[in-house]
Design a protein around this motif. Structure first.
Motif, short mmCIF file in Angstrom:
data_model
loop_
_atom_site.label_atom_id
_atom_site.label_comp_id
_atom_site.label_asym_id
_atom_site.label_seq_id
_atom_site.Cartn_x
_atom_site.Cartn_y
_atom_site.Cartn_z
N GLY A 152 0.81 -1.21 0.00
CA GLY A 152 0.00 0.00 0.00
C GLY A 152 0.84 1.26 0.00
N ASP A 153 2.06 1.18 0.59
CA ASP A 153 2.92 2.35 0.64
C ASP A 153 3.63 2.59 -0.68
N TRP A 308 -6.78 2.78 -2.47
CA TRP A 308 -6.54 2.20 -1.16
C TRP A 308 -7.44 2.83 -0.09
N SER A 310 -8.40 2.42 4.40
CA SER A 310 -7.85 1.88 5.65
C SER A 310 -8.86 1.07 6.45
N ASP A 311 -10.17 1.35 6.28
CA ASP A 311 -11.21 0.71 7.09
C ASP A 311 -11.95 -0.32 6.26
N GLY A 372 -7.26 -4.26 1.15
CA GLY A 372 -6.99 -2.84 1.34
C GLY A 372 -7.54 -1.92 0.28
N SER A 374 -10.37 0.22 -1.89
CA SER A 374 -11.62 0.91 -1.56
C SER A 374 -12.79 0.19 -2.22
#
Length: 840
Positions: A152-153, A308, A310-311, A372, A374
């Motif tokens: 993801g980074d 991406w 996060s939740d 991860g 969306s």
């Protein structure tokens, strides 16, 4: 990663191909195989299988992409010698067979058998502990990929936002399209550019710096590709990319570039009419009518989706809610359409709701969310995977289903993003131009603001065409690509009946068209006043006018508009858009309801199942055929599957007790076929103690030529002019380039109609016409003159057809027919009809 093949290891920099040795595709390793089955090196998903089957790409759950390329220069074999064991979208386990190849064939026809395994993303990966010496497939370790940085980074989202800063189109000159080698060269160029680059082809978009995505475009020689760029240097970048593609991206394309420009751009077809108006752009008539309006080009601008999130729980909740909300909207639409009597439209959107209820799409998207992504990004990617998978099958009907999935997908995506594309800013009398219009597009149109619709893709048998006809919106599909050169707000005249769009019309032409439209409306309203009266010619001959219907609602409407019967009930509506065959009781009930709606005094002709060709059934596997229109279709399907045919015949015979039923067989080409089916019908008739007339459709030339013999055994004929014209002229009636030359008034077709009528008379049988020409007001005098006893027309055409018959003298029509039979082509026949009309 495990070794996918057995054989000696070759370091990547020693592979005799600079695309691989210079790591243009990425770092990796190679094997000189001693076996012929490529195995999966890891647990992963097949995200790309090249059309030539020589290369495929896997993606692991952690987002690592691995390209495996069997042999060097094997793309030129175009699949010969390769046998894929998986499909795109399949989940595979390490050691599972992916691809089998004929090593002897490849050794003789390719440069080398060396197979390259390359990691194509993400860039932050490093290769450790590469194998050496000899490895054994599925057992030995090939190498280790270090994924210590977070995916993801390191996966930087695209900076493409809004409208591109520069855009251009270019034609692919590479003989095998953008396969691995040219894709690698292009990706390297885009990676070095100071701009974000995207390419689009076949409704698929790809990042310019991603080899895997470029290969997913599945380009071929001659395909047009759109290049878009965002950034301060976007214009120069686009120019560089166009120049690189035109130069071949490292491949010799001099001969193909010359050939493409000569044959497609400068040569004029021999049959081009030099007197034709260059302002006319041709298309396929998908829905009839006239329109005067302004062009509006519909360019679908998909929102830039954040990849991406996060939740995970929130994203899954949003997706599930969007799917549920869209499904509720579709169900409400189905109910509304059914209540309004729009049964065909209702069934289309019911099928769309069923697509959403299928868990496959949601499961694929939810799986990506757990990694991860969306909700919007995952859903869009899942839909695109399904669409590409169907489009890659090169099947017109399945391509239509791909459009349905895309339509449903966009509905959900608009809920997730809050973005919709309204029509409130369109001018009055807009004529929108789509790449391919969907059912949702049509039903979202404000009919008070739309004069017609056009699309570059699609055809006369699509769901969109069905809806356009029912809405009364003129529609031209398969438009000449020059329509893209016309500006928005350009005034045009659409003549969907004649199959063309007139550019830059004069005031006089616009006035004439408006007068023609007004006259047509007044004439129709006048015809409505007498539509329940019989159609009797001036000299006292009654011509039966029946209706072509596709269900109960249309049958009821036909009675209101004066139909004297049903000349063609297509039973395909019972079999399509479902996963199982309708049983005998279900069929009996539906047939009985339709026959009852017509009353005992009106005959109802029901055609047995007519599938195959462009109408496959998901639960009826038909063999893959090079030309399905000349293969197993129509009655041949029933002959080869007598159990299914027998069920339908039993249901028809049971329903005959409630009214006046006749059975008609499609695509009969010989006495042998008719006798085989008649024997089956007779067996069931005796067991059910039922009596019925059994007729045939005349759709192929052999049936017309054998009409005299067939009339001794069949009870009646009904001519399907659409297919009869197609088979007589050997032209696909949905082909955009041939559309203007496919005319049922061609003298060859007229002579076959005359031969059919003569054969029927010899056997004391009657002949009807249920093809599209029966609804053509211009052609009616000619059809009557040829001796046709019955016309079966579309339901809206009932009033004007009956009114036209009442204006005619049968004696005059016979004289006209004799003149027409002596003509040389359809153009002469239509000119004769126009002259004859002027003299009336």
């Amino acid at each position: 990663m495990l070794a996918p093949l057995s054989g000696p290891i070759i370091p990547i920099d020693q592979v005799p191909d600079p695309v691989f040795s210079e790591r243009m595709l990425g770092d990796g390793i190679a094997i000189d195989p001693v076996d012929n089955i490529l195995l999966a090196p890891v647990d992963a998903e097949v995200v790309q299988l090249h059309a030539a089957h020589h290369a495929l790409t896997l993606r692991t759950d952690s987002g690592i992409e691995i390209l495996m390329h069997v042999g060097l220069d094997t793309v030129t074999l175009r699949g010969e010698g390769f046998s894929p064991q998986v499909n795109e979208g399949d989940k595979v386990k390490a050691g599972q067979p992916l691809l089998q190849f004929d090593a002897d064939y490849l050794a003789c026809h390719a440069r080398s058998l060396i197979t390259v395994i390359v990691q194509t993303g993400p860039e932050s990966l490093t290769i450790n502990h590469p194998a050496s010496g000899h490895v054994n497939a599925g057992r030995d370790r090939l190498l280790t990929l270090d994924t210590s940085p977070s995916i993801g980074d390191t996966d930087t989202p695209s900076q493409a936002q809004g409208e591109p800063d520069a855009e251009a189109s270019v034609r692919i000159p590479n003989p095998e399209g953008l396969h691995a080698r040219p894709s690698a060269v292009l990706a390297k160029l885009c990676h070095q550019c100071h701009a974000t680059v995207k390419l689009a082809c076949h409704s698929i978009e790809a990042r310019g710096d991603s080899v895997t995505e470029l290969m997913k475009l599945n380009t071929r020689l001659g395909d047009d590709v759109t290049i878009k760029a965002w950034g301060v240097d976007a214009k120069n970048v686009v120019a560089s990319v166009v120049a690189a593609i035109e130069s071949g991206l490292g491949e010799d394309v001099a001969s193909t570039s010359t050939q493409t420009s000569t044959t497609e751009e400068t040569e004029t077809p021999l049959l081009t009419n030099e007197k034709s108006d260059p302002r006319r752009l041709s298309g396929v008539r998908a829905a009839p009518g006239l329109g005067i309006g302004k062009l509006i080009h519909i360019r679908r601008q998909h929102p830039e989706l954040q990849e991406w999130a996060s939740d995970i729980a929130t994203e899954q909740h949003q997706l599930n809610n969007a799917i549920s909300s869209t499904c509720d909207d579709l169900r409400q639409l189905v109910t509304k359409l059914a209540a309004a009597g729009e049964q065909e439209q209702s069934e289309i959107f019911n099928a769309h709701a069923q697509l959403l209820e299928d868990p496959a799409l949601a499961e694929t998207a939810n799986h990506m969310i757990t990694k991860g992504r969306s909700a919007a990004w995952a859903w869009n990617d899942a839909v695109n995977q399904q669409v590409r998978a169907l489009q890659s099958l090169d099947n017109p009907l399945l391509a239509g289903r791909a459009a349905d999935i895309d339509d449903v997908g966009q509905r959900v995506l608009s809920v997730l993003t809050g973005i919709s594309f309204g029509t409130e800013n369109w001018p009055v009398n807009a004529i929108p131009v789509y790449l391919d219009i969907t059912p949702s597009d049509l039903l979202s149109l404000d009919r008070d603001r739309v004069a017609g619709v056009c699309s570059l893709e699609g055809g006369a048998s699509s769901h969109a065409a069905i809806i356009s006809r029912s809405l009364g919106i003129p529609y031209l599909a398969g438009m000449d690509s020059r329509i893209n050169e016309q500006p928005d707000d350009a005034t045009v005249i659409m003549d969907a009946d004649a199959g063309y769009l007139l550019l830059s019309p004069s005031e006089q032409e616009i006035s004439q068209c408006q007068t023609q439209k007004d006259l047509a409306e007044r004439t129709y309203q006048d015809a409505l006043q007498t539509t329940t009266q019989p159609a009797i010619t001036q000299d006292g001959t009654h011509i039966e006018v029946a209706a072509n219907v596709g269900g109960l609602d249309e049958a009821r409407k036909a009675v209101e508009l004066g139909a004297e019967g049903i000349g063609l009930l297509r039973t395909e509506f019972l079999y399509l858009n479902r996963t199982t065959e309708p049983d005998e009781d279900e069929q009996t009930q539906i047939y009985s309801d339709i026959i009852s709606a017509m009353g005992k005094e009106r005959p109802v002709i029901i055609r047995t199942l007519d599938v195959g060709g462009d109408k496959p059934l998901p639960y009826l596997p038909l063999p893959e055929e090079e030309n399905p229109f000349l293969g197993e279709r129509g009655i041949r399907v029933g002959i080869n599957r007598p159990t299914m045919l027998r069920r339908q015949i039993r249901a028809l015979l049971r329903s005959a007790k409630v009214g006046n039923l006749r059975i008609m067989l499609p695509m009969i080409a010989s006495l042998e076929e008719f006798r085989a089916v008649r024997k089956l019908v007779e067996e069931e008739r005796q067991s059910l103690e039922s009596s019925i007339e059994l007729g045939i459709m005349i759709e192929v030339p052999s049936a017309a030529l054998m009409a005299r013999e067939l009339a001794r055994e069949a009870d009646f004929f009904s001519i399907g002019t659409n297919d009869l014209t197609q088979y007589t002229l050997a032209m696909d009636r949905g082909h955009p380039k041939l559309a203007s030359r496919i005319d049922s008034l061609h003298p060859a077709v007229l002579r076959l109609i005359a031969m059919t009528v003569e054969g029927a008379r010899a056997g004391n049988r009657w002949t009807g016409i249920c093809g599209g020409i029966a609804s053509d007001i211009t052609a009616i005098p000619l059809l009557l003159g040829l001796g046709v006893n019955e016309l079966s027309v579309s339901v809206p055409s009932l009033p004007p057809v009956k009114a036209r018959i009442r204006e005619l003298s049968l004696a005059d029509c016979r004289a006209l027919a004799q003149q027409a039979l002596a003509m040389e082509d359809a153009t002469q026949v239509r000119a004769l009809l126009a002259q004859w009309k002027d003299k009336e």
